[in-house]
Design an enzyme around this catalytic site. Structure first.
Site, short mmCIF file in Angstrom:
data_model
loop_
_atom_site.label_atom_id
_atom_site.label_comp_id
_atom_site.label_asym_id
_atom_site.label_seq_id
_atom_site.Cartn_x
_atom_site.Cartn_y
_atom_site.Cartn_z
N ASN B 241 0.85 -1.19 0.00
CA ASN B 241 0.00 0.00 0.00
C ASN B 241 0.89 1.24 0.00
O ASN B 241 1.73 1.40 0.87
CB ASN B 241 -0.85 -0.09 1.27
CG ASN B 241 -1.78 1.06 1.45
OD1 ASN B 241 -1.78 2.00 0.65
ND2 ASN B 241 -2.57 1.02 2.49
N CYS B 242 0.72 2.10 -1.00
CA CYS B 242 1.59 3.27 -1.09
C CYS B 242 0.84 4.58 -1.07
O CYS B 242 1.38 5.61 -1.43
CB CYS B 242 2.39 3.26 -2.37
SG CYS B 242 3.02 1.71 -2.83
N VAL B 243 -0.43 4.56 -0.74
CA VAL B 243 -1.16 5.84 -0.73
C VAL B 243 -1.67 6.11 0.68
O VAL B 243 -1.80 5.20 1.48
CB VAL B 243 -2.34 5.83 -1.72
CG1 VAL B 243 -1.84 5.95 -3.14
CG2 VAL B 243 -3.19 4.61 -1.53
#
Lengths: 129, 428
Positions: B241-243
């Site tokens: 998950n990068c947001v």
């Protein structure tokens, strides 16, 4: 047996429009808020939401592209859950402030489109399972 | 299942000719580590930086944070499904380089986010300003797709955590924590007078930059399932998950889940901890209904009187959170919800995108829209230009002197919904 649900895809995302022209697409010429407004209008007409309008974890006002999936057939009554989700989504978009697509560099626009496409594809996998 | 976590306290960090731990200092062989990471043909370059607490350093955009660990005894190995084979983990002994962290940075998409300031006002909002960070600044090969890029950076972080973790294999830990939980039927029989509590952990699962993995399996393809809490400590859950930096669970959070630790701490005292159910947060409403129904059924089968539910992310996961809450409450299972708020910069707007009268016990990890000013830093690792477009930043958020005005949303872990942070919202 549970019948397959027919669906329409409301989108302003050029990648979705280009890659999924075999689906029932409803192109939206406008920003993400325009997609939300069109989706809400379809809900008013009796279509049900199949994907959550606030998909993704990007602030709704900042994401220039949005793809929302609704039932193809309109029911005779308005689905209250869909209506509530749409109201909350529109409220969230209007609250988080908007960013015009023309102020975003092209490469970043393409990234936004890719993320929206990916989220749509994960919905599609589930809808076509 | 019994797991010993041997904690080796890391209190300094330096480059050296050999990667090792000595007297609390983690030494890193820079060239060896960079070469290990560049074995992946998807990557073009990697520079390893060190960032210590108190330094005038800003790391941005951070993708993931991982804690170095290694398996000393017992089945399986760290990060099953990615680094180790898929054998069940969570028993035996694991060593932890406590106080050290691997931080991955590198631009995957142009609107990425995640700031760690090692000093100044921003440092007060992130737990990763207190860790000794081995930072990987990674560039992929030309023309790579975002999916492959995300995966390559994710794997580089895990590989590095294992590489560094191995340096602690033969070190005597400063402290040993023991985590042991009986099968839920036995736990319930041992503590007949205590309320039986399950933990429902929600995981983001929606596509590119929004994914979580369990034993290597993409959680959007998962029906909710039971996991032993000890499995988390060995890296069974990995973040893709990068947001939404403030409220995503990094792999470090999964390895150190504070809800699990608190439930363990109170087990046998005022509650009986039954176990953990993991569920997803998918895109379609039918998936949300299926998962919340299935998770509720599993928690009923465990025989729980109450459940703690933690959310990941914001917006549409609020719908999953409320569905989980309503279904559990309708089955007679009391719930406590952990979330954060998007209540506008003044905190006056509605906090969640979905609400319910049944959600009457809610813990808030703070308002992600709150504004904060971050002074310029002497060193920037990564790319400061991205702060113009990160989720919590906005146009004009970066001043000419390098100072930033951002929402808390931009800071790694600022409003973490497991409660692994320093901010909370209270009613008064």
């Amino acid at each position: 047996m549970r019948a397959k649900i027919g669906f329409v895809v409301l989108t302003n995302n050029p990648l979705v429009l280009r890659q999924y022209d075999e689906l029932k697409l409803v192109p939206v010429d406008g920003d993400a808020e325009e997609v939300y407004i069109k989706a809400r209008n379809l809900v008013h007409k009796g279509h049900r939401l199949l994907s959550h309008p606030l998909s993704g974890n990007i602030k709704p006002g900042l994401a220039p592209y949005r793809t929302i999936v609704l039932t193809e057939e309109a029911d005779r009554t308005v689905d209250l859950d869909s209506l509530n989700y749409m109201s909350a989504a529109l409220e969230a978009v209007q609250r988080t402030g908007r960013r015009a697509a023309e102020t975003i560099p092209a490469a970043i626009l393409n990234d936004y489109a890719a993320v929206d496409l990916s989220i749509f594809e994960s919905a599609l996998l589930s809808l076509q399972a | 299942m019994r797991l010993e976590l041997g904690k080796i306290k890391i209190s300094d960090l330096a480059f050296g000719p050999q990667t090792k731990v000595e007297a609390g200092t983690l030494y890193v062989n820079q060239a060896e580590l960079e070469a290990l990471i560049l074995e992946d043909p998807a990557l073009k370059s990697c520079t390893v930086h060190l960032a210590k607490p108190g330094e005038k350093t800003r790391i941005v955009p951070v993708k993931d944070v991982v804690e170095p660990r290694c398996k000393v005894s017992g089945p399986g190995g760290p990060f099953p499904g990615f680094i180790s084979k898929v054998n069940p983990v969570g028993s035996g002994r694991t060593h932890v380089l406590s106080g050290a962290a691997v931080v991955t940075t590198g631009k995957i998409v142009g609107f990425q986010e995640g700031i760690i300031d090692m000093s100044g006002p921003g440092a007060d909002y992130t737990p990763f300003s207190k860790t000794y960070n081995v930072v990987l600044d990674i560039e992929p090969v030309e023309g790579i797709e975002q999916y492959a890029h995300e995966r390559a950076v994710r794997l580089a972080g895990l590989k590095t955590a294992v590489y560094l973790g191995e340096a602690g294999k033969d070190i005597k830990p400063d402290e040993i924590e023991v985590y042991e939980l009986d099968p839920f039927t036995e736990a319930a029989a041992k503590h007949p007078n205590l309320p039986k509590v399950a933990y429902l952990m929600m995981l983001l699962s929606q596509g590119l930059l929004h994914d979580t993995f369990v034993y290597g399996v993409d959680t959007k393809k998962l029906l909710p399932t039971i996991i032993h809490p000890n499995e988390l400590f060995d890296g069974a859950i990995v973040s893709g998950n990068c947001v939404s930096a403030c409220d995503k669970n990094t792999t470090y959070h999964h390895l150190n889940n504070p809800v699990v630790k608190e439930l363990y701490r109170r087990h046998g005292q005022d509650i009986c901890f039954l176990g953990v159910v993991i569920s997803n947060e998918n895109v379609t409403l039918e998936d949300k209904e299926r998962s919340s129904g299935y998770a509720t059924k599993l928690i009923q089968m465990l025989g729980a009187d109450a459940a703690v539910i933690s959310e990941e992310g914001f917006g549409n996961p609020d719908a999953d959170l409320i569905m989980n809450c309503e279904r559990l409450e309708a089955s007679g299972i009391k719930t406590v919800l952990l979330t954060d708020e998007y209540a506008g910069r003044d905190g006056a707007s509605q906090s969640l995108a979905d609400i319910s009268p049944q959600a009457d016990a809610v813990v808030s990890a703070g308002n992600a829209n709150e504004l904060i000013q971050l002074p310029p830093m002497e060193t920037v690792i990564g790319n400061l230009a991205v702060t113009d477009v990160i989720a919590g930043g906005f146009e004009g958020s970066k001043a000419a002197d390098g100072s930033l005005t951002v929402e808390l949303q931009a800071i790694m872990g600022a409003t973490n919904e497991l409660g692994f942070g320093y901010v909370r919202g209270i009613n008064y």
